[in-house]
Motif scaffolding. Structure first.
Motif, short mmCIF file in Angstrom:
data_model
loop_
_atom_site.label_atom_id
_atom_site.label_comp_id
_atom_site.label_asym_id
_atom_site.label_seq_id
_atom_site.Cartn_x
_atom_site.Cartn_y
_atom_site.Cartn_z
N ASN A 643 0.83 -0.76 1.62
CA ASN A 643 1.67 -1.87 1.14
C ASN A 643 3.12 -1.72 1.57
OD1 ASN A 643 -0.53 -3.09 -0.33
ND2 ASN A 643 -0.27 -1.46 -1.86
N ALA A 644 3.37 -0.83 2.51
CA ALA A 644 4.72 -0.56 3.03
C ALA A 644 5.62 0.06 1.96
CB ALA A 644 5.36 -1.82 3.59
N ALA A 645 5.00 0.69 0.96
CA ALA A 645 5.76 1.36 -0.09
C ALA A 645 5.94 2.83 0.25
CB ALA A 645 5.05 1.23 -1.43
N LYS A 646 7.09 3.36 -0.08
CA LYS A 646 7.36 4.78 0.15
C LYS A 646 6.37 5.62 -0.66
CE LYS A 646 11.06 8.24 -0.12
NZ LYS A 646 12.45 8.50 -0.53
N MET A 647 5.92 6.71 -0.08
CA MET A 647 4.96 7.56 -0.77
C MET A 647 5.66 8.45 -1.78
SD MET A 647 2.11 8.64 2.02
CE MET A 647 0.88 7.42 2.48
N SER A 650 4.77 9.91 -8.20
CA SER A 650 4.74 9.01 -9.36
C SER A 650 3.94 7.74 -9.09
CB SER A 650 6.17 8.64 -9.78
OG SER A 650 6.84 7.98 -8.71
N GLN A 651 3.94 7.31 -7.82
CA GLN A 651 3.17 6.11 -7.46
C GLN A 651 1.70 6.43 -7.22
OE1 GLN A 651 4.32 2.92 -7.33
NE2 GLN A 651 6.32 3.62 -8.02
#
Length: 981
Positions: A643-647, A650-651
């Protein structure tokens, strides 16, 4: 070289299990290949007459076998010795890649994999070309991330720990992290001298000694100085920060206020309204700084006005912003207008202390938002500070290192955190003068380590004077190459903009884990004492006693009697500094300690280093040697999820490199365990995706694609190795006879290699992967190997034409392995090991060998005729509804095509021509027709069955095999002619 026919050959329907050859739709009836036929019970008597590929190179390896094989190859193929070998055996000049040191503060992640593997691909490519490389891996051993992790159970906000204890724990933490990281880097096949003597560490005495010498060099050039200035300050870390150590929270919410400040001296033009109380309106996003307010700034060239609100209050605001303010506080009636210059002699009362303060003209005041009158707190804003300097206003600082008000702020504020209860207390105290309160979301600087907001706070710090070297630094950027080329302009603009807006670089930090700023201070004046003689003495002390002597020893012991006497210093009036150097300065001067000739061919790091290491290295190098420390920059992106989210942990979206290379018992989102894919899958993913985008996506699907790419390569390599090993036991020396298809392939190899080298030289590793897959799938697999399988399997081992094909396949294997070796060295070395394992000599790894492609391969006389034949082959495949060997064809050819095709078939009618081999038909009748505009093909079924041995030619009357096979078997005395009667 581009071959237009390739694109008609790419759609496979099935694979032959061993030889991998792609079978198009028209070959459905040909799936029973030669070695399948040999295994048929009815054809056992021919099985031993077929020369089948044979190799123990496995089709696929996974799980523990893959992990064990990677370890075995690294040892067998001398991965750990490669760096030393190339230093001893290859010629210079060196290609110098300078390693930006990673932090020694934890486990490695996918970003580390991208960075180190891209560097390794670059270096391995240079070595494969025969060029010696210089590469010294390093670690950034200082810094707050390490200190915070090391002392998390020691330090509290109100407790000061012993610096030596902090340093001891931080050192142990860093050393443990380095051991683990070094082991992982080595397991990824990263080529380097991984012994401690082959690496650099920013906390080692020799490195620190060089750093102190560079410090005094800059100090003597007056490019380093100490001053009292507002800087970014992290209350959570209790230290000053540089711009590069900030991250910006785009969703930060600030509580803003419009405050009224009572005028005590109004402009002459407004004197007639002094029967009423007049206020100046100011807007602030940091109400806590009102305690330190020292002036109001205005724009000298703008118009201001006196307005009255619905309650009868009189306010001075900018004329251009009246409508904006009305939206917040209600209707305003304009009473009078004045020019900004008329505010010069005006005065107002401090909102808390009620002392008289000035209005000052400021060039930074704009009419974009606010009220046009800017609340000025010189201790908490760069423009405010410069304004105070210009008008000789002593700077009032009322905030301590913890971000709390000091007693100078007043008894009711002392001890309060300015960003929390301090803000609320100020607003509560000024309640009657607060005209409006609002909340805004905006970009706000955070400490990138603690992820908490910072403030601007004036304090005594050490600075590098960027203004003095800025012009030269910007000039250097014009001559620096930046890769990938498509990103050159945005990355160059980013570097340019960052340097342009930096007047100073704050290099002092208020921590314990770092290199001390080598300065003494006079207690009575606060002035600095440092010089080269004392720095030289300090370096000697560090050499003999270690860097901790700075904290262990007294000031008198550090200075020494000789220095005290020579410079007539009063030891009782001296104290040593407590600041350490910014880690960006630590790593920024690494070029001076590591690089030969003080310059690198390449720096290769992530795009975050545009504000970090790229910049600090350039600035220190320009300051110290008036040039850039690098000729080129390679800037890669950062890793994100699907999803183009930083790894982040916490995620829960982290993919760990070890899970790819070694597997994991932990379940992924689908609930299944992750099987080991091997190091080369990780490396292929990096190469395929690490050079293309600023965001590098990693998902299980993308990793599966990389794994499948490796498996397809293994399939091709297995066939090539099998063909070569099928000849291994033969001691025959046969002079090869090359056909046109052989020369066509050699020409293709020549240009493939040229293109591969060009892509490597321009750091287009993703296109290397793409070209490798396309070329091996099409030119190698679908064309050359497929069209030669009859020759390889069924021709006698003494055949000169077969010998030529074997030579070409050997060249294909060698060039393919050399082209993939920088990216997937384990696969390349494993295949090379199987190619040479039967040699009597000691095994020599692929990376230790050289190979030159002859210029004679670059001949184009065979290209046109083979191209024409391959186009006809595509037509045959489209028209055929059965095995094409069961067909005969009549070709009615145009004059142009006839000239080309007749090169491949001299006779009008033939079953053994090279054209038959390419079209894969039993017989061709070639007829020239001048009236045609397009060559026509007519297919007819043959009357007889195909040969039981070769499955290509029709059998002889009354026999099971064709005339060719009879001759081959008779010549080899394998079976007698009577066996077929």
């Amino acid at each position: 070289m581009q071959y237009k026919h390739l694109y008609s050959l790419r759609v496979p329907t099935k694979h032959c299990n061993f030889c991998f050859l792609k079978l198009t739709k028209s070959y459905k009836n040909q799936v029973k290949t030669l070695h399948d036929a040999a295994k048929d019970k009815n054809n056992k008597k021919y099985s031993k007459t077929i020369i089948l590929p044979k190799t123990d190179f496995q089709l696929r390896l996974s799980g523990k076998k893959r992990v064990d094989m990677d370890k075995y190859l690294q040892e067998k193929c001398r991965f750990l010795n490669l760096y030393h070998w190339q230093r001893e055996h290859l010629a210079g000049p060196d290609f110098v890649l300078h390693d930006g040191p990673p932090y020694a503060n934890g486990d490695l992640h996918m970003g580390h994999a991208v960075n180190k593997i891209l560097k390794d691909i670059t270096l391995r490519h240079k070595i494969m070309k025969g060029q010696r490389v210089h590469y010294v891996p390093g670690w950034d051993c200082h810094g707050l991330p390490i200190e915070l992790k090391a002392i998390k159970n020691l330090n509290t906000e109100n407790e000061t720990s012993d610096p030596l204890e902090i340093r001891h724990k931080a050192r142990i933490f860093a050393e443990d992290a380095i051991i683990k990281q070094r082991e992982v880097f080595s397991s990824w096949g990263i080529m380097a001298d991984w012994k401690e003597s082959g690496c650099y560490f920013t906390n080692r005495p020799s490195y620190i000694q060089n750093q102190l010498q560079q410090f005094i060099n800059l100090y003597e050039k007056k490019l380093i100085f100490r001053d009292f200035k507002p800087v970014y300050w992290s209350p959570s870390s209790r230290t000053a920060l540089a711009e590069a150590e900030l991250m910006y929270n785009e969703k930060h919410e600030s509580k803003c206020a419009i405050i009224r400040l009572q005028m005590c001296d109004v402009p002459l033009k407004l004197k007639r309204f002094t029967n009423n109380t007049i206020y100046a309106l100011a807007w602030t996003t940091t109400p806590w700084t009102l305690v330190a307010n020292q002036a109001l700034a205005f724009s000298a060239n703008s118009e201001y006005c006196l307005v009255q609100d619905s309650h009868g209050n009189f306010y001075i605001i900018a004329e251009a912003l009246v409508k904006d303010i009305e939206l917040k506080i209600g209707h305003l009636k304009s009473i009078a207008s004045i020019n900004g210059n008329e505010l010069s002699n005006a005065k107002y009362l401090h909102p808390i202390r009620k002392e008289s303060l000035p209005f000052l003209p400021g060039e930074h005041v704009t009419m974009n938002l606010g009220t046009g009158l800017v609340h000025t707190a010189p201790a908490h804003g760069p423009e405010d500070f410069l304004l105070a300097l210009r008008y000789n206003i002593p700077v009032l600082s009322v905030v301590d290192q913890n971000g709390r008000y000091t007693e100078a702020a007043g008894i009711e504020f002392a001890g309060l955190k300015v960003l929390d209860e301090g803000t609320e207390k100020v607003l509560q105290h000024l309640n009657q003068d607060i005209v409006h309160i609002e909340f805004i979301k905006h970009s706000y600087p955070y400490d990138w380590r603690t992820k908490k907001p910072v403030i601007i706070r004036a304090s005594h710090q050490w600075f590098v004077d960027i203004n003095s070297i800025k012009t030269k630094a910007l000039e250097m950027l014009d001559s620096i190459e930046i890769f990938p080329e498509k990103n050159r302009l945005p990355f160059l603009n980013s570097l340019y903009a960052q340097i342009m807006k930096r007047p100073f670089w704050c290099i002092s930090r208020q921590r314990s884990w770092g290199t001390p700023i080598p300065a003494l201070y006079f207690k009575n004046t606060g002035q600095v004492f440092t010089n080269r003689e004392w720095i030289n003495r300090l370096c000697d002390l560090i050499e003999k006693n270690g860097i901790d002597c700075w904290w262990k020893w007294s000031t008198e012991e550090l200075v020494g009697e000789e220095i005290l006497n020579k410079f007539k210093l009063d030891k009782s009036n001296l104290k040593k500094g407590e600041d350490i150097m910014d880690i960006w300065f630590d790593s920024g001067i690494s070029w001076s300690a590591i690089l030969p000739e003080k310059k690198a061919d390449l720096y290769l790091e992530g795009q975050d280093q545009l504000t970090g290491w790229f910049q600090s290295s350039l600035l220190t190098s320009v300051a110290l040697q008036n040039s850039s420390p690098y000729n080129s920059l390679f800037v890669h992106g950062f890793v994100v999820d699907e999803n183009a989210a930083k790894m982040s942990k916490s995620q829960g979206n982290i993919i760990h490199p070890d899970d790819i290379t070694k597997g994991s018992k932990k379940s992924d989102k689908s609930g299944s365990e992750k099987n080991a894919c091997g190091v080369d899958t990780l490396r292929w993913w990096v190469s395929s995706h690490g050079c293309q985008h600023t965001q590098i996506r990693v998902t299980q699907e993308i990793l599966q694609e990389s794994k499948e790419s490796i498996e397809k390569l293994r399939l091709i390599l297995r066939f090539l190795l099998g063909v070569l090993n099928s000849n291994a036991e033969s001691k025959l020396v046969i002079d090869p006879k090359f056909l046109h298809l052989d020369w066509y392939m050699l020409h293709s190899i020549y240009h493939y290699n040229k293109q591969i080298q060009n892509l490597y030289d321009n750091y287009q590793y993703h296109n290397v992967c793409r070209l490798v897959k396309n070329w091996t799938t099409n030119d190698v697999s679908s064309i050359y190997c497929h069209l030669n399988k009859d020759k390889l399997y069924c021709d006698p081992i003494t055949s000169a034409y077969r010998a030529a094909t074997i030579q070409v396949i050997d060249a294909i294997l060698t060039v393919v392995l050399r082209s993939i070796a920088p990216i997937v060295p384990h696969l390349a070395e494993e295949a090379w090991l199987h190619r040479t394992k039967n040699a009597n000599t000691e095994y020599i790894p692929l990376h230790y060998t050289s190979y030159t492609i002859p210029e004679s391969w670059n001949q184009s006389q065979s290209i046109e005729c083979i191209e024409a034949a391959l186009c006809l082959r595509s037509k045959v495949n489209k028209l055929a509804t059965r095995n094409t060997w069961e067909l005969a064809t009549t070709i009615m050819s145009t004059k142009q095509d006839y000239q080309l095709l007749s090169i491949l078939q001299k006779e009008k009618e033939s079953s053994f021509s090279e054209l038959c081999d390419i079209l894969q038909v039993s017989q061709i009748t070639l007829i020239e027709n001048d009236t045609l505009t397009e060559t026509q093909i007519h297919l007819n079924s043959i009357d007889r069955q195909l040969c039981k041995r070769c499955r290509r030619h029709p059998e002889n009357d009354g026999t099971e095999i064709c005339e060719r096979c009879i001759n081959i078997l008779d010549r080899n005395n394998i079976i007698s002619a009577t066996a077929f009667t």
